[in-house]
Design a protein around this motif. Sequence first.
Motif, PDB file in Angstrom:
ATOM      1  N   ILE A  33     -23.300  20.983  57.268  1.00  0.00           N
ATOM      2  CA  ILE A  33     -23.410  19.527  57.409  1.00  0.00           C
ATOM      3  C   ILE A  33     -22.320  18.920  58.291  1.00  0.00           C
ATOM      4  CG2 ILE A  33     -24.588  19.295  55.187  1.00  0.00           C
ATOM      5  CD1 ILE A  33     -21.971  18.349  53.958  1.00  0.00           C
ATOM      6  N   ALA A  34     -21.159  19.565  58.392  1.00  0.00           N
ATOM      7  CA  ALA A  34     -20.060  19.036  59.227  1.00  0.00           C
ATOM      8  C   ALA A  34     -19.088  20.161  59.540  1.00  0.00           C
ATOM      9  CB  ALA A  34     -19.354  17.886  58.516  1.00  0.00           C
ATOM     10  N   PRO A  35     -19.504  21.116  60.357  1.00  0.00           N
ATOM     11  CA  PRO A  35     -18.657  22.292  60.612  1.00  0.00           C
ATOM     12  C   PRO A  35     -17.346  21.965  61.317  1.00  0.00           C
ATOM     13  CG  PRO A  35     -20.553  22.240  62.089  1.00  0.00           C
ATOM     14  CD  PRO A  35     -20.778  21.177  61.071  1.00  0.00           C
ATOM     15  N   GLU A  36     -17.263  20.789  61.960  1.00  0.00           N
ATOM     16  CA  GLU A  36     -16.055  20.456  62.709  1.00  0.00           C
ATOM     17  C   GLU A  36     -14.935  19.913  61.823  1.00  0.00           C
ATOM     18  OE1 GLU A  36     -18.505  16.708  62.418  1.00  0.00           O
ATOM     19  OE2 GLU A  36     -18.845  18.868  62.656  1.00  0.00           O
ATOM     20  N   LEU A  37     -15.240  19.587  60.555  1.00  0.00           N
ATOM     21  CA  LEU A  37     -14.241  18.985  59.685  1.00  0.00           C
ATOM     22  C   LEU A  37     -13.392  20.039  58.990  1.00  0.00           C
ATOM     23  CD1 LEU A  37     -16.224  16.082  57.961  1.00  0.00           C
ATOM     24  CD2 LEU A  37     -14.770  15.990  59.986  1.00  0.00           C
TER      25      LEU A  37
END
Length: 718
Positions: free
Chosen positions: A559-563
């Motif tokens: 859902i938000a791999p960059e976080l």
Amino acid sequence: MPGTSQPDTTDSPADSPGDRHPDAELDPALEAERRHLAESRAALALMRERVGGLNAVGAAAVSEGPNVSTEHLKQALYRRVQSLQDDPTVPLFFGRLDYQRSDLPARLYIGRRHITGEAGGEPMVIDWRAPISLPFYQATRDQPMDVALRRRFGFSAGSLTAYEDEKLLAGDTLNNSDILESEIERPRTGPMRDIVATIQPEQDVIVRTELSRSVCVQGAPGTGKTAVGLHRAAYLLYAFRDQLSRQGVLVVGPNDSFLSYIADVLPALGEIDATQTTVEALVSRATGLKAGRLEDAASAVIKGDARMAEVIRRAVWSHLRPATGTLVVPRGSHQWRVAAYLADEMVATIKARGVRYAAGRDMLPQRLAHQVLLRMEADGDSPDDRVQNAVARSKPVKAYAEQLWPTLDAAKLVLRLLSEPEFLAAHAEGLLTEAEQQRVSLAKPGRSVKSHKWSVAEIVLVDEAADQLNRTPSLGHVIIDEAQDLSAMQLRAVGRRASTGSVTVLGDLAQATTPWATTSWSDSLGHLGKPEAVVEELVAGFRVPAAVIEFAARLLPDIAPELTPPHSVRRTRGDLVMITSAAPADDLARAVAVALESEGSIGLITPDARLAAVETALGDHRISYAVLGRSITETEDGEPVDEALTRRVDVVPASIAKGLEFDHVVLFEPAAIVAGEPDRVTGLRRLYVCLTRAVTSLQIVHTEPLPSELDPQDQVAA
């Protein structure tokens, strides 16, 4: 993040540095602190009494003084009385600083508001926002900031029960604060409370950021981003009171249940001047329109796209018309003429100045009248400004100006765009595809602004058009929570309320659940008109226990791999139980009954489509509950109040769980929560939100298999 009053603490491990004094009966120092608390309460009561007396004098002066100034005085005194209200269950101070330097006070008590003693006006409690209070939050062993001793107090129901000392100059500090940890983990019911006693250094830096700077806080669940935003509002209202009392502070939340949940935080800190609202309510008040229609997500996404701002701008300015004849102004025995080409030049010059449409329209008659005066002067007359104003107001000039620069109505303009395909096509060329134009075009629009059933996205468009006509007034500071869920057009609507002010943006990209949600804080800040805002990331979780946040974080790669994955700083891991159920009604009731055996609030989070089944299950087992969002009422000040938040057990539809937290959460059918969203990623984000609402325990009851993104090996049969 925690509330405010602190429970009793227990003895800490012997190898932890610092001094802890939990035994109230044997410690004379604690008795002295209790006396100071009692004296501080008496001083606060006296302050409130004095202001109340001034209020009575102000009321008596109504018949003697000017009405405007008297009303201003009464309002100021009323707000002051409200800010001095005392809740005996909430401690007046929560810490103490003993300074080493001779030019600083030897001892300061840090609390929610400033309290002055009767004799000599000496401060008995210093406001936590004062610069001299800063070391309480930011002093460390390496940077003691001239603090010899920092003391934290433990409270229970307003009574002082314990304290902990840190001798900073001696390098004697606590590795773990029992008082701090017990406050963070303290069970609670009802709306959100302030965290002023437990603000962490990284949070305090954000809270005390200068008014001139805009800040975006990317915060994982339980990191306190909402509390940071509210305490930033309280800090700014304290540090820049004169400026913000004129310009105003606005808090924008996702829904009325959320606003009800946070409504008590600022008043508890002595601040009652900030307005709290939703985007829908904000634009509804501004436009005079109310949303009466839900529309499909596909059309709402297009209407929320930033391209619509340019479509509206083109549509507004397309109404300018070239002059078709000479302006003739009869005055006395003369007729004065202004050529059409001159009128066109005036229109072009005004437009080039970048003024709003309505402002330019107001300028045009004066420009035309000035040309008439030039001709009068050339003929030997000596007209003055009064003559020019009279000419500008004359029927010929007003009629001529109306032809060139007609009056527009924002709602009528937007309704025309959405109901006349040819008009939309003329102004959406190169911006929207034909398919997109067809998607936003209304099949059966209302015949008038009043008869049309507006959607929220359409009212936002009207607000955009209204700003093209007349500049939207700017506030001093705007705080936007759950900002990741706002469309570009909604962000523009909020941003123009802070065009000359600053913003605090709060959100979590991993919790973006609307079809029009942002995927980039850089994009969002651009739509807000604050591209220079600094982005701060909070990843240390203080409220969500480790077992829960680690389980929920399994969804982040999808859902938000960059976080950065969040982590819990609490020593207790919390309880996580998964129940594979063959009798969901019985198991739900049993899970709630287990939660009822412990202190604190309980949230039963359910897929929206399963709400009726959950209510039936609780009713059959005679468990008292309230459904969050169903019982919204308004106070006398128009603030939303959700009566469900006063109950022990809240049934929470998954769609409104965002931003809330409960000591104990029972989560029903995770797979159905995912399936209830238009796509899987959005569904997993919704599930991530629901999984991270727990402060102490999380029980998951499911009949369907858990989503594959969660490891099923942890399932425990009921």
